[in-house]
Design a protein around this motif. Structure first.
Motif, PDB file in Angstrom:
ATOM      1  N   ALA A   1       0.843  -1.196   0.000  1.00  0.00           N
ATOM      2  CA  ALA A   1       0.000   0.000   0.000  1.00  0.00           C
ATOM      3  C   ALA A   1       0.878   1.245   0.000  1.00  0.00           C
ATOM      4  N   VAL A   2       0.385   2.284  -0.638  1.00  0.00           N
ATOM      5  CA  VAL A   2       1.052   3.581  -0.672  1.00  0.00           C
ATOM      6  C   VAL A   2       0.058   4.629  -0.195  1.00  0.00           C
ATOM      7  N   SER A   3       0.448   5.416   0.792  1.00  0.00           N
ATOM      8  CA  SER A   3      -0.409   6.508   1.254  1.00  0.00           C
ATOM      9  C   SER A   3       0.181   7.835   0.784  1.00  0.00           C
ATOM     10  N   ILE A   4      -0.685   8.671   0.240  1.00  0.00           N
ATOM     11  CA  ILE A   4      -0.267   9.941  -0.365  1.00  0.00           C
ATOM     12  C   ILE A   4      -1.165  11.039   0.182  1.00  0.00           C
ATOM     13  N   THR A   5      -0.550  12.043   0.805  1.00  0.00           N
ATOM     14  CA  THR A   5      -1.299  13.150   1.394  1.00  0.00           C
ATOM     15  C   THR A   5      -0.708  14.457   0.891  1.00  0.00           C
ATOM     16  N   HIS A   6      -1.578  15.369   0.452  1.00  0.00           N
ATOM     17  CA  HIS A   6      -1.067  16.653  -0.048  1.00  0.00           C
ATOM     18  C   HIS A   6      -1.885  17.813   0.493  1.00  0.00           C
ATOM     19  N   MET A   7      -1.251  18.977   0.489  1.00  0.00           N
ATOM     20  CA  MET A   7      -1.914  20.199   0.943  1.00  0.00           C
ATOM     21  C   MET A   7      -1.455  21.372   0.092  1.00  0.00           C
ATOM     22  N   HIS A   8      -2.208  22.451   0.184  1.00  0.00           N
ATOM     23  CA  HIS A   8      -1.786  23.750  -0.328  1.00  0.00           C
ATOM     24  C   HIS A   8      -1.585  24.639   0.895  1.00  0.00           C
ATOM     25  N   GLY A   9      -0.326  24.906   1.223  1.00  0.00           N
ATOM     26  CA  GLY A   9      -0.004  25.651   2.433  1.00  0.00           C
ATOM     27  C   GLY A   9      -0.480  27.092   2.375  1.00  0.00           C
ATOM     28  N   LEU A  10      -0.754  27.634   3.536  1.00  0.00           N
ATOM     29  CA  LEU A  10      -1.335  28.975   3.598  1.00  0.00           C
ATOM     30  C   LEU A  10      -0.398  30.026   3.018  1.00  0.00           C
ATOM     31  N   ARG A  11      -1.011  31.024   2.421  1.00  0.00           N
ATOM     32  CA  ARG A  11      -0.299  32.172   1.865  1.00  0.00           C
ATOM     33  C   ARG A  11      -0.389  33.316   2.867  1.00  0.00           C
ATOM     34  N   ASP A  12       0.773  33.779   3.312  1.00  0.00           N
ATOM     35  CA  ASP A  12       0.855  34.913   4.232  1.00  0.00           C
ATOM     36  C   ASP A  12       1.320  36.117   3.432  1.00  0.00           C
ATOM     37  N   LEU A  13       0.563  37.202   3.481  1.00  0.00           N
ATOM     38  CA  LEU A  13       0.906  38.384   2.690  1.00  0.00           C
ATOM     39  C   LEU A  13       2.249  38.982   3.093  1.00  0.00           C
ATOM     40  N   ASN A  14       2.755  38.608   4.262  1.00  0.00           N
ATOM     41  CA  ASN A  14       4.047  39.129   4.725  1.00  0.00           C
ATOM     42  C   ASN A  14       5.233  38.315   4.208  1.00  0.00           C
ATOM     43  N   GLY A  15       4.967  37.152   3.603  1.00  0.00           N
ATOM     44  CA  GLY A  15       6.069  36.357   3.077  1.00  0.00           C
ATOM     45  C   GLY A  15       5.984  34.896   3.484  1.00  0.00           C
ATOM     46  N   LYS A  16       7.071  34.158   3.270  1.00  0.00           N
ATOM     47  CA  LYS A  16       7.107  32.713   3.495  1.00  0.00           C
ATOM     48  C   LYS A  16       7.895  32.336   4.746  1.00  0.00           C
ATOM     49  N   MET A  17       7.990  33.267   5.679  1.00  0.00           N
ATOM     50  CA  MET A  17       8.749  33.017   6.903  1.00  0.00           C
ATOM     51  C   MET A  17       7.988  32.046   7.811  1.00  0.00           C
ATOM     52  N   ASP A  18       8.700  31.515   8.795  1.00  0.00           N
ATOM     53  CA  ASP A  18       8.062  30.649   9.789  1.00  0.00           C
ATOM     54  C   ASP A  18       7.075  31.450  10.627  1.00  0.00           C
ATOM     55  N   THR A  19       5.926  30.861  10.869  1.00  0.00           N
ATOM     56  CA  THR A  19       4.913  31.459  11.736  1.00  0.00           C
ATOM     57  C   THR A  19       4.287  30.341  12.567  1.00  0.00           C
ATOM     58  N   PRO A  20       3.662  30.670  13.692  1.00  0.00           N
ATOM     59  CA  PRO A  20       2.962  29.637  14.465  1.00  0.00           C
ATOM     60  C   PRO A  20       1.886  28.925  13.639  1.00  0.00           C
ATOM     61  N   GLU A  21       1.221  29.669  12.741  1.00  0.00           N
ATOM     62  CA  GLU A  21       0.177  29.064  11.916  1.00  0.00           C
ATOM     63  C   GLU A  21       0.761  28.036  10.958  1.00  0.00           C
ATOM     64  N   ARG A  22       1.936  28.340  10.426  1.00  0.00           N
ATOM     65  CA  ARG A  22       2.567  27.386   9.505  1.00  0.00           C
ATOM     66  C   ARG A  22       3.062  26.140  10.255  1.00  0.00           C
ATOM     67  N   ALA A  23       3.569  26.329  11.442  1.00  0.00           N
ATOM     68  CA  ALA A  23       3.973  25.166  12.241  1.00  0.00           C
ATOM     69  C   ALA A  23       2.754  24.298  12.565  1.00  0.00           C
ATOM     70  N   ALA A  24       1.645  24.948  12.900  1.00  0.00           N
ATOM     71  CA  ALA A  24       0.426  24.199  13.222  1.00  0.00           C
ATOM     72  C   ALA A  24      -0.087  23.437  12.008  1.00  0.00           C
ATOM     73  N   GLN A  25      -0.027  24.056  10.822  1.00  0.00           N
ATOM     74  CA  GLN A  25      -0.531  23.351   9.641  1.00  0.00           C
ATOM     75  C   GLN A  25       0.366  22.161   9.280  1.00  0.00           C
ATOM     76  N   ALA A  26       1.673  22.291   9.526  1.00  0.00           N
ATOM     77  CA  ALA A  26       2.574  21.158   9.270  1.00  0.00           C
ATOM     78  C   ALA A  26       2.207  19.983  10.170  1.00  0.00           C
ATOM     79  N   ARG A  27       1.904  20.268  11.435  1.00  0.00           N
ATOM     80  CA  ARG A  27       1.529  19.195  12.365  1.00  0.00           C
ATOM     81  C   ARG A  27       0.186  18.584  11.989  1.00  0.00           C
ATOM     82  N   ARG A  28      -0.729  19.399  11.499  1.00  0.00           N
ATOM     83  CA  ARG A  28      -2.022  18.864  11.060  1.00  0.00           C
ATOM     84  C   ARG A  28      -1.857  17.999   9.811  1.00  0.00           C
ATOM     85  N   LEU A  29      -1.012  18.438   8.889  1.00  0.00           N
ATOM     86  CA  LEU A  29      -0.740  17.636   7.696  1.00  0.00           C
ATOM     87  C   LEU A  29      -0.145  16.291   8.089  1.00  0.00           C
TER      88      LEU A  29
END
Length: 263
Positions: free
Chosen positions: A142-170
């Motif tokens: 079996a192969v499991s495949i999971t994908h997401m479209h990560g959030l777009r922050d108007l301030n840029g692609k820096m690390d944020t608490p929201e991005r860390a949270a979405q990585a853990r949810r993914l």
């Protein structure tokens, strides 16, 4: 194959490429689905941000892959415009799986916020993820495949608490769909740079990142004019299962390059 489809802006090149390459599994982000409209094109308006949108991009790709099960996962329903007429339109991601591969597990959820039923919402907007577990008879696994479209922050692609949270949810969604012994694939347009906390979280979970890990210099096509050359990533739990990995530069089918993994 993993690809941000750019709302179908280059559909004239994207659809033939997808049809000819005929991937077993296509993970497609930035997909438009306008079931109440037969129009080919509508317009997205957000202040000064005005973009043509392929109104039924999901239908278009489904037609190009008639031998696949097509699954659309909306993140929000808002309005696109047919001249001065508003048209309800859903925005999200989609997964296409060749029918000969049984889908033995499936999961859909959100990595940031939840479904926005009335309008696309304020930035950073809702972001969804989708996972499938398929059985590969040739490899007897079996192969499991999971994908997401990560959030777009108007301030840029820096690390944020929201991005860390979405990585853990993914990661949590991937773990829910996977079972011991699976080849695990996690991919998508993460909207982060190499060295990000997002990739560190996934690496700590035992996933090996293939883009920077194999010296790829960019996942963006020449259509992308802004600074920053990375957005898309693909990770696996078992590098020995990787037969090949390529970032496709020709043809240009989006402002992102397709990522193609062969197991």
């Amino acid at each position: 194959m993993c690809l941000n489809g750019w709302g179908g802006k280059l559909h004239g090149k994207l659809l033939p490429y997808v049809e000819i390459s005929d991937p077993d599994v296509l993970c497609l982000q930035e997909v438009i689905h306008s079931p109440e409209s037969e129009k080919d094109w509508l317009t997205y308006r957000d202040g000064d941000h005005v973009l043509p949108q392929r109104a039924n991009f999901f239908r278009d790709v489904s037609t190009a892959l008639p031998g696949h099960v097509a699954i659309f996962c909306p993140a929000a329903q808002g309005v696109l415009w047919d001249g001065d007429r508003p048209v309800p339109s859903q925005w999200g991601l989609a997964t296409f799986v060749r029918r000969s591969f049984p889908i033995v597990g499936q999961i859909q959820g959100f990595v940031h916020k939840g479904f926005s039923p009335v309008g696309y919402g304020d930035h950073p907007r809702s972001r969804s993820a989708h996972g499938v577990r398929v059985y590969d008879y040739a490899a007897e696994r079996a192969v499991s495949i999971t994908h997401m479209h990560g959030l777009r922050d108007l301030n840029g692609k820096m690390d944020t608490p929201e991005r860390a949270a979405q990585a853990r949810r993914l990661l949590d969604l991937s773990r829910q769909i996977s079972e011991p012994g699976d080849v695990v694939v996690v991919c998508g347009d993460f909207n982060v740079e190499p060295g990000s906390e997002t990739l560190a979280i996934l690496a700590d979970a035992g996933l090996h990142e293939l883009v920077t890990g194999r010296g790829i210099e960019t996942t963006r096509s020449t259509q992308y004019r802004k600074p920053g050359r990375f957005a898309d990533y693909m990770l696996v739990n078992r590098v020995e299962a990787v037969k090949s990995f390529d970032v496709i530069r020709d043809p240009e089918v989006s402002d992102h390059c397709p990522l193609v993994l062969r197991l």
